[in-house]
Design an enzyme around this catalytic site. Sequence first.
Site, short mmCIF file in Angstrom:
data_model
loop_
_atom_site.label_atom_id
_atom_site.label_comp_id
_atom_site.label_asym_id
_atom_site.label_seq_id
_atom_site.Cartn_x
_atom_site.Cartn_y
_atom_site.Cartn_z
N LYS A 276 -22.04 -42.03 -16.20
CA LYS A 276 -21.63 -40.81 -15.51
C LYS A 276 -20.61 -41.12 -14.43
CE LYS A 276 -26.08 -38.30 -15.82
NZ LYS A 276 -25.62 -37.13 -16.56
N ARG A 350 -33.58 -36.27 -24.49
CA ARG A 350 -34.09 -35.80 -25.79
C ARG A 350 -34.65 -36.96 -26.60
NH1 ARG A 350 -28.28 -33.34 -27.08
NH2 ARG A 350 -28.33 -33.23 -24.82
N1 BES Z 1 -30.00 -35.57 -16.94
C1 BES Z 1 -28.84 -35.08 -17.57
C2 BES Z 1 -28.68 -33.56 -17.48
C3 BES Z 1 -28.45 -33.02 -16.10
C4 BES Z 1 -27.18 -32.75 -15.66
C5 BES Z 1 -29.51 -32.71 -15.29
C6 BES Z 1 -26.99 -32.20 -14.41
C7 BES Z 1 -29.32 -32.17 -14.04
C8 BES Z 1 -28.05 -31.90 -13.61
C9 BES Z 1 -28.89 -35.42 -19.06
O1 BES Z 1 -29.54 -36.58 -19.41
C10 BES Z 1 -27.48 -35.57 -19.51
O2 BES Z 1 -26.81 -36.41 -19.02
N2 BES Z 1 -27.06 -34.72 -20.45
C11 BES Z 1 -25.73 -34.74 -20.94
C12 BES Z 1 -25.78 -34.48 -22.42
C13 BES Z 1 -24.47 -34.66 -23.11
C14 BES Z 1 -24.10 -36.11 -23.14
C15 BES Z 1 -24.57 -34.11 -24.50
C16 BES Z 1 -24.93 -33.66 -20.25
O3 BES Z 1 -25.44 -32.56 -20.08
O4 BES Z 1 -23.80 -33.91 -19.87
ZN ZN Z 2 -28.25 -38.28 -19.27
#
Ligand code: BES
Ligand code: ZN
Length: 497
Positions: A276, A350
């Site tokens: 990230k 997931r």
């Molecule tokens: N933990 C994150 C989702 C999240 C984002 C929670 C912002 C709280 C605030 C999750 O694991 C994630 O990173 N999801 C990705 C999925 C994507 C790679 C398909 C996302 O939402 O960017």
């Molecule tokens: Zn994530």
Amino acid sequence: MMKIAASRVRLSEIDEDVLVVPVFKGETPHEGPLAQLDAMTSGLVSSAYNSGEIEGKRDQWVLLYQTGPRGARRLLLYGIGELDNTGYLDLQRIAGTAIRILADRNARSVAFLVRDKLDGDSARAIVEGAALGSMEEDVFKSVKEQTSHIERLTIIGESDGIDIERGVKMGSVMAEATNFARTLANEPGNTMTPTELALRAREMGAREGLEAKTLGEEQMKELGMGALLAVSRGSNEPATLTVLSYTPPADVATSSELIALIGKGITFDSGGISIKPALNMEEMKYDMGGGAAVIGAMQVIARLKPPIPVIGVIPASENLPSGRAVKPGDVVRSLSGKTIEVVNTDAEGRLILADAITYAISLGARQLVDVATLTGACVIALGEVRAAVVGSDQHLVDELIEAGEQCGERLWHLPLDSEYSKLIRSDIADVKNVGDRSAGAITAGAFLKSFVGSLPWAHLDIAGTAWLEHSKPYMAKGATGFGVRLMANFVLNRANR
Ligand code: BES
Ligand code: ZN
Ligand code: ZN
């Protein structure tokens, strides 16, 4: 936690630091309890009204310092707007706000006057709101900036006494569990590791009389939890999977099917190899908010003992990059036997949920609810106001929506047509863990759905609602504990059907 009581004492007999009095728009200090308070304070209330500082508008307030010999030493007149703004959620909000206003104003004892009828529901709302509002934010500061001195809350009003004790108990049980979940989710990743989260869940279980056990990585390997283990590979902290089991007391007959509440417990989500951006990454300590909510909901269930068996399942892991970490393109075999192409290592929630769902089913679960800070797409769609719900069973989804409306943890139903599942088809494995950029909150749900088979299942995406960026007047910023009261209500509603 402050001491809470309900009482029918007269206004002139109150012996508290502060009396909170909700006031309506259009009300004058010449009638009802305001007139009574005005007389007791030699005209203090009417002079506040005459100054124009308070008219009863929503969220307008004034604090008055009483010099007379009788009653509370200070009065907090709190505007609630229209006369009918005294529903459950209004009371909860007002009580939370009042407590936060008074927290750093050196009040030790607070009385809250219920203007409508004081009954079980209003008592519960006030207790719940006050206890949620009283949680402090700066727990890790060596020198505290604000310290609440409030030790005692007394609820005052016209009542026949019926159900009030129960309302007070319900409110404090709900709020304590929610605050417990908030404390867990606020704790930083260096101390709130998967091992620690499992420990805190088991500690709660032991204290409240739940059966509890935690699987370690060795057992996960033996069982074949390849999806969960793929996520934890990059971290030196071992993954854990904790199961809290509630069995109804023997004397309450139950024919109900086992419900599983499953919560994502990523104690820190860096994204892994699909790392990230640095901006706001520190917030990803709350990526175990779903797991915390399940732990909180199980605490409520343990205390209120519904006649329905429930298990809480909390898969926990860190998601970090390293030389051993799972890589984009890797294919892993999940506990269900399904193979997963890991296209993006940041879609880790997931993966751990997939194995937790399969495991819950193997334990006999016949109704499944999972709760997770799963997608940024959900935050974009619904912000911090509502969580998303998708599911395979309309009835279950409706029950969850209703349970959420009751406590102010609101949901919004997103669709889950079969077309969405096409977006996560993989060329080389049974399924891939991300779709394209479209419908991100839904494709995450579609992925989970492929692991539940034909059982009734619903998924709550709390990515937006689990965390408050800024404090609300009634609640401190940070973790919200979203899901605790919703899931607990859901189970308790079923018990009452
Ligand atoms: N933990 C994150 C989702 C999240 C984002 C929670 C912002 C709280 C605030 C999750 O694991 C994630 O990173 N999801 C990705 C999925 C994507 C790679 C398909 C996302 O939402 O960017
Ligand atoms: Zn994530
Ligand atoms: Zn995550």
